[in-house]
Design a protein around this motif. Structure first.
Motif, short mmCIF file in Angstrom:
data_model
loop_
_atom_site.label_atom_id
_atom_site.label_comp_id
_atom_site.label_asym_id
_atom_site.label_seq_id
_atom_site.Cartn_x
_atom_site.Cartn_y
_atom_site.Cartn_z
N ILE A 15 0.85 -1.19 0.00
CA ILE A 15 0.00 0.00 0.00
C ILE A 15 0.89 1.24 0.00
N VAL B 194 -5.84 5.21 5.02
CA VAL B 194 -6.39 3.89 5.28
C VAL B 194 -7.75 3.99 5.97
N ASP C 175 -11.14 1.95 7.89
CA ASP C 175 -11.36 0.88 8.86
C ASP C 175 -12.34 -0.14 8.30
N ILE C 176 -11.91 -1.38 8.15
CA ILE C 176 -12.75 -2.42 7.59
C ILE C 176 -13.94 -2.76 8.50
N GLY D 246 -12.45 -10.61 5.94
CA GLY D 246 -11.43 -9.62 6.27
C GLY D 246 -11.39 -9.30 7.74
N PRO E 121 -7.54 -11.28 10.46
CA PRO E 121 -6.64 -10.12 10.38
C PRO E 121 -5.30 -10.44 9.74
N ASP F 275 -4.46 -9.30 6.14
CA ASP F 275 -3.96 -7.95 5.85
C ASP F 275 -4.81 -7.23 4.80
N THR G 60 -6.91 -4.35 3.40
CA THR G 60 -6.84 -2.92 3.65
C THR G 60 -7.56 -2.15 2.55
N VAL H 139 -8.23 1.94 1.09
CA VAL H 139 -7.74 3.31 1.17
C VAL H 139 -8.68 4.25 0.41
N GLY I 53 -9.23 -1.27 -2.69
CA GLY I 53 -8.94 -2.36 -1.76
C GLY I 53 -7.66 -3.07 -2.13
N TYR I 54 -6.85 -3.40 -1.13
CA TYR I 54 -5.64 -4.19 -1.30
C TYR I 54 -5.88 -5.52 -0.61
N ARG J 88 -6.11 -5.98 -6.28
CA ARG J 88 -6.46 -4.57 -6.10
C ARG J 88 -7.78 -4.28 -6.79
#
Length: 283
Positions: A35, A41, A43-44, A187, A191, A194, A196, A198, A215-216, A229
Motif C-alpha cells: 500500500i 487507510v 477501517d474495515i 477480512g 486479520p 492484511d 486494507t 484506502v 482495496g488491497y 487490487r
C-alpha cells in the motif's frame, strides 16, 4: 473535500464486488500487494454495517437500467471497449444490448448484440442474437450461428462466456450483495489476511460526482476476496458503483467498467424481457 458518512458507503460498495470476478491464478500473490505510504487507510470494521445498509436499500429496488462501458483482459491484452445497455427486474430478468459507442475510436466489437435471460423462462437459457463480432472473421461468426442455438444458449457454455469474465447471472447488483457478508467477515475474522482499504478521493464519472476507494487484498483466497487490487467509484446520488477497476498483483488492469445513466426503479414491465418487445431486434 471530505465526507465521513459517504466514505463508509463507499467501503460497503467495494466489498459488494469482492466475490464475482473470474480470476487468473497465474497472478495470485500470497499476501495483499503493498500500500502506498501516503494512502489514507479506512477501517474495515465499518464495512459490515454498510453492507447491511446496502441490503436494505436493495430490498426497495424492483429494477434498474444502466449503461456500462466495459474492457477486460483476455489473451494478454485488454479488449476493445464495449458499450452495453442493461435492464434488470426482480426476481431475475435481464436484458442487454450492445449499443453505438463513440466512433472511430471506439467501435464496440459486439455492436447490435442483444440477449435476454430470465430464471424460469426459456428453460433457463439465454435468448440472444449475435452482433457484429468485429474481433472475429465474418465466416467464423456465420458458422457459429449454425453450430449454436442462440435462442437457447446455456449461460455457462463456451459461446455464452467467450471473451467474458462474468456470466449473465452475475450481472445484477442484488446477486453481488448476497455474497458480500462472506467477504466482509473474511477480512474482519482473519486479520492475518492484511485486508486494507484506502480513500482515493472524488472524481467525475460521466457527469456523476463519485467517491472512490481502493482495496488491497490477498491474492491466494479467491473464494473470499475479489482480486489483488480493486478500485471502486460510487455515484453520490444513486449510491451505486460508477467505475470499477480490477488489477492483479503486478498492477495489470484485468477489468475496467464505467457506468452511466444509473436509474433505479424505472417501472420496467414483464414484456420488456421478451424477444417480441417492439423496441428489440430479435429475429
Amino acid at each position: 473535500m471530505n465526507h465521513p458518512q459517504f466514505k463508509h458507503c463507499l467501503l460497503g460498495l467495494l466489498l459488494l464486488l469482492f466475490s464475482v470476478t473470474l480470476v487468473s491464478p497465474q497472478f495470485a500473490f500470497s499476501s495483499a500487494p503493498p500500500i502506498p505510504e501516503d494512502a489514507e487507510v479506512l477501517d474495515i470494521k465499518d464495512a459490515l454495517k454498510l453492507v447491511e445498509i446496502m441490503e436494505e436499500q436493495w430490498s426497495k429496488v424492483d429494477g434498474y437500467t444502466v449503461i456500462t462501458y466495459k474492457q477486460e483482459r483476455h489473451g494478454g491484452g485488454l479488449t476493445q471497449r464495449e458499450k452495453i445497455f442493461t435492464k434488470f427486474k426482480r426476481p431475475f430478468s435481464v436484458y442487454m444490448k450492445w449499443i453505438e459507442d463513440d466512433p472511430p475510436e471506439h467501435k464496440n466489437p459486439n455492436l447490435g448484440q442483444e440477449m435476454i435471460f430470465e430464471k424460469g423462462w426459456n428453460d433457463n437459457k439465454i435468448y440472444s442474437h449475435l452482433g457484429k463480432r468485429n474481433f472475429l472473421p465474418s465466416a467464423i461468426t456465420s458458422l457459429a450461428g449454425y453450430y449454436y442455438d442462440y435462442q437457447a444458449l446455456d449461460p455457462n457454455s463456451r459461446a455464452a462466456t467467450y471473451y467474458q469474465r462474468h456470466t449473465i447471472d452475475e450481472v445484477p447488483y442484488g446477486d453481488i450483495i448476497k455474497r458480500i457478508s462472506t467477504a466482509v467477515r473474511g477480512g474482519i475474522e482473519n486479520p492475518e489476511d492484511d485486508v486494507t482499504f484506502v480513500n482515493r478521493g472524488y472524481r467525475n464519472v460521466f457527469g456523476s460526482p463519485s467517491g472512490c476507494i481502493e482495496g488491497y487484498l490477498p491474492g491466494d483466497k479467491r473464494d473470499i476476496y475479489y482480486d489483488d487490487r480493486v478500485l471502486v467509484c460510487v455515484d453520490l446520488q444513486s449510491k451505486m458503483p460508477s467505475q470499477i477497476v480490477v488489477r492483479n498483483g503486478q498492477g495489470q488492469v484485468l477489468e475496467n467498467y464505467r457506468m452511466e445513466d444509473i436509474t433505479l426503479n424505472p417501472g420496467l414491465k414483464k414484456e420488456e424481457f421478451r424477444p417480441d418487445y417492439p423496441e428489440y431486434n430479435f429475429e
